[in-house]
Design a protein around this motif. Structure first.
Motif, PDB file in Angstrom:
ATOM      1  N   MET A 114      33.408  48.590  33.485  1.00 38.31           N
ATOM      2  CA  MET A 114      32.994  47.508  32.604  1.00 38.31           C
ATOM      3  C   MET A 114      32.833  48.062  30.977  1.00 38.31           C
ATOM      4  SD  MET A 114      30.192  45.004  34.721  1.00 38.31           S
ATOM      5  CE  MET A 114      29.563  44.528  33.149  1.00 38.31           C
ATOM      6  N   ASP A 115      33.101  47.234  29.979  1.00 40.65           N
ATOM      7  CA  ASP A 115      32.985  47.620  28.505  1.00 40.65           C
ATOM      8  C   ASP A 115      32.641  46.174  27.815  1.00 40.65           C
ATOM      9  OD1 ASP A 115      35.520  46.677  28.160  1.00 40.65           O
ATOM     10  OD2 ASP A 115      36.078  48.801  27.415  1.00 40.65           O
ATOM     11  N   TYR A 116      32.572  46.429  26.606  1.00 41.50           N
ATOM     12  CA  TYR A 116      32.622  45.108  25.668  1.00 41.50           C
ATOM     13  C   TYR A 116      33.205  45.571  24.360  1.00 41.50           C
ATOM     14  CZ  TYR A 116      28.924  47.161  22.788  1.00 41.50           C
ATOM     15  OH  TYR A 116      28.247  47.803  21.779  1.00 41.50           O
ATOM     16  N   TYR A 117      33.624  44.287  23.860  1.00 41.73           N
ATOM     17  CA  TYR A 117      33.925  44.552  22.272  1.00 41.73           C
ATOM     18  C   TYR A 117      33.641  43.428  21.666  1.00 41.73           C
ATOM     19  CZ  TYR A 117      37.864  41.148  23.682  1.00 41.73           C
ATOM     20  OH  TYR A 117      38.213  40.218  24.090  1.00 41.73           O
ATOM     21  N   MET A 118      33.461  43.554  20.176  1.00 45.75           N
ATOM     22  CA  MET A 118      33.401  42.485  19.352  1.00 45.75           C
ATOM     23  C   MET A 118      34.443  41.824  18.681  1.00 45.75           C
ATOM     24  SD  MET A 118      29.935  42.399  19.451  1.00 45.75           S
ATOM     25  CE  MET A 118      29.232  41.491  18.362  1.00 45.75           C
ATOM     26  N   ILE A 168      35.811  43.384  32.191  1.00 43.43           N
ATOM     27  CA  ILE A 168      35.610  43.706  33.502  1.00 43.43           C
ATOM     28  C   ILE A 168      37.053  44.060  34.350  1.00 43.43           C
ATOM     29  CG2 ILE A 168      34.806  43.045  35.812  1.00 43.43           C
ATOM     30  CD1 ILE A 168      32.967  41.010  34.497  1.00 43.43           C
ATOM     31  N   TYR A 169      37.069  45.270  34.531  1.00 43.25           N
ATOM     32  CA  TYR A 169      38.396  45.905  35.308  1.00 43.25           C
ATOM     33  C   TYR A 169      37.964  46.071  36.545  1.00 43.25           C
ATOM     34  CZ  TYR A 169      39.103  47.515  30.507  1.00 43.25           C
ATOM     35  OH  TYR A 169      39.228  47.547  28.891  1.00 43.25           O
ATOM     36  N   GLY A 170      38.916  45.548  37.461  1.00 42.33           N
ATOM     37  CA  GLY A 170      38.828  45.725  38.824  1.00 42.33           C
ATOM     38  C   GLY A 170      40.078  45.069  39.669  1.00 42.33           C
ATOM     39  N   SER A 171      39.692  44.676  40.807  1.00 41.51           N
ATOM     40  CA  SER A 171      40.829  44.357  41.628  1.00 41.51           C
ATOM     41  C   SER A 171      40.518  43.020  42.657  1.00 41.51           C
ATOM     42  CB  SER A 171      41.345  45.466  42.472  1.00 41.51           C
ATOM     43  OG  SER A 171      40.213  45.801  43.487  1.00 41.51           O
ATOM     44  N   THR A 172      41.294  42.284  42.750  1.00 44.47           N
ATOM     45  CA  THR A 172      41.072  41.025  43.673  1.00 44.47           C
ATOM     46  C   THR A 172      41.039  41.731  45.115  1.00 44.47           C
ATOM     47  OG1 THR A 172      43.057  40.438  43.875  1.00 44.47           O
ATOM     48  CG2 THR A 172      41.898  39.531  41.970  1.00 44.47           C
ATOM     49  N   PRO A 173      40.404  40.403  46.038  1.00 50.64           N
ATOM     50  CA  PRO A 173      40.679  41.015  47.386  1.00 50.64           C
ATOM     51  C   PRO A 173      42.169  41.202  47.747  1.00 50.64           C
ATOM     52  CG  PRO A 173      39.046  39.174  46.973  1.00 50.64           C
ATOM     53  CD  PRO A 173      39.701  39.457  45.951  1.00 50.64           C
ATOM     54  N   ALA A 174      42.955  40.420  47.083  1.00 45.53           N
ATOM     55  CA  ALA A 174      44.462  40.731  47.687  1.00 45.53           C
ATOM     56  C   ALA A 174      45.149  41.926  47.026  1.00 45.53           C
ATOM     57  CB  ALA A 174      45.192  39.548  47.214  1.00 45.53           C
ATOM     58  N   GLY A 175      44.225  42.686  46.441  1.00 43.67           N
ATOM     59  CA  GLY A 175      44.569  43.938  45.834  1.00 43.67           C
ATOM     60  C   GLY A 175      45.448  44.030  44.214  1.00 43.67           C
TER      61      GLY A 175
END
Length: 86
Positions: free
Chosen positions: A18-22, A49-56
Motif C-alpha cells: 500500500m502507498d498513497y499520493y496527493m 492498494i496493490y494485490g490480487s483477487t481470489p481468482a489471481g
C-alpha cells in the motif's frame, strides 16, 4: 438467488503493498471544500492498494475519501499514585 447477487457486489483483494499520493479532488467523488480551512481543497490523499483477487487477477485499487487522522497511543505514560503527586 439473492445471495449470488450480493456476492457479485463484493470486491476482495489480498493486500501485497500500500502507498498513497496527493492529487486534485475529483468533483462528486472527493471532498472539495474544507469547512475547517474555509475554502476549496487543492489536494486530497488517495490510498493505493496493490494485490490480487481470489481468482489471481492483479489489482491496483485507488481508495478515495480516506482522510488522515492522528492516533497517539498512551501505553508508555507512567501513572503516578496520589502520594507521588503531592
Amino acid at each position: 438467488m439473492e445471495n449470488s447477487q450480493d456476492d457479485a457486489r463484493i470486491f476482495s483483494v489480498r493486500i501485497v503493498s500500500m502507498d498513497y499520493y496527493m492529487a486534485p479532488p475529483i468533483p462528486d467523488l472527493d471532498i472539495c471544500y474544507s469547512s475547517s480551512q474555509g475554502g476549496m481543497v487543492k489536494e486530497v490523499p488517495i490510498i493505493r492498494i496493490y494485490g490480487s483477487t481470489p481468482a489471481g487477477q492483479k489489482t491496483c485499487f485507488h481508495a478515495h475519501q480516506a482522510l488522515p487522522y492522528l492516533y497517539v497511543p498512551c501505553t508508555d505514560i507512567m501513572h503516578q499514585s496520589p502520594k507521588e503527586e503531592a
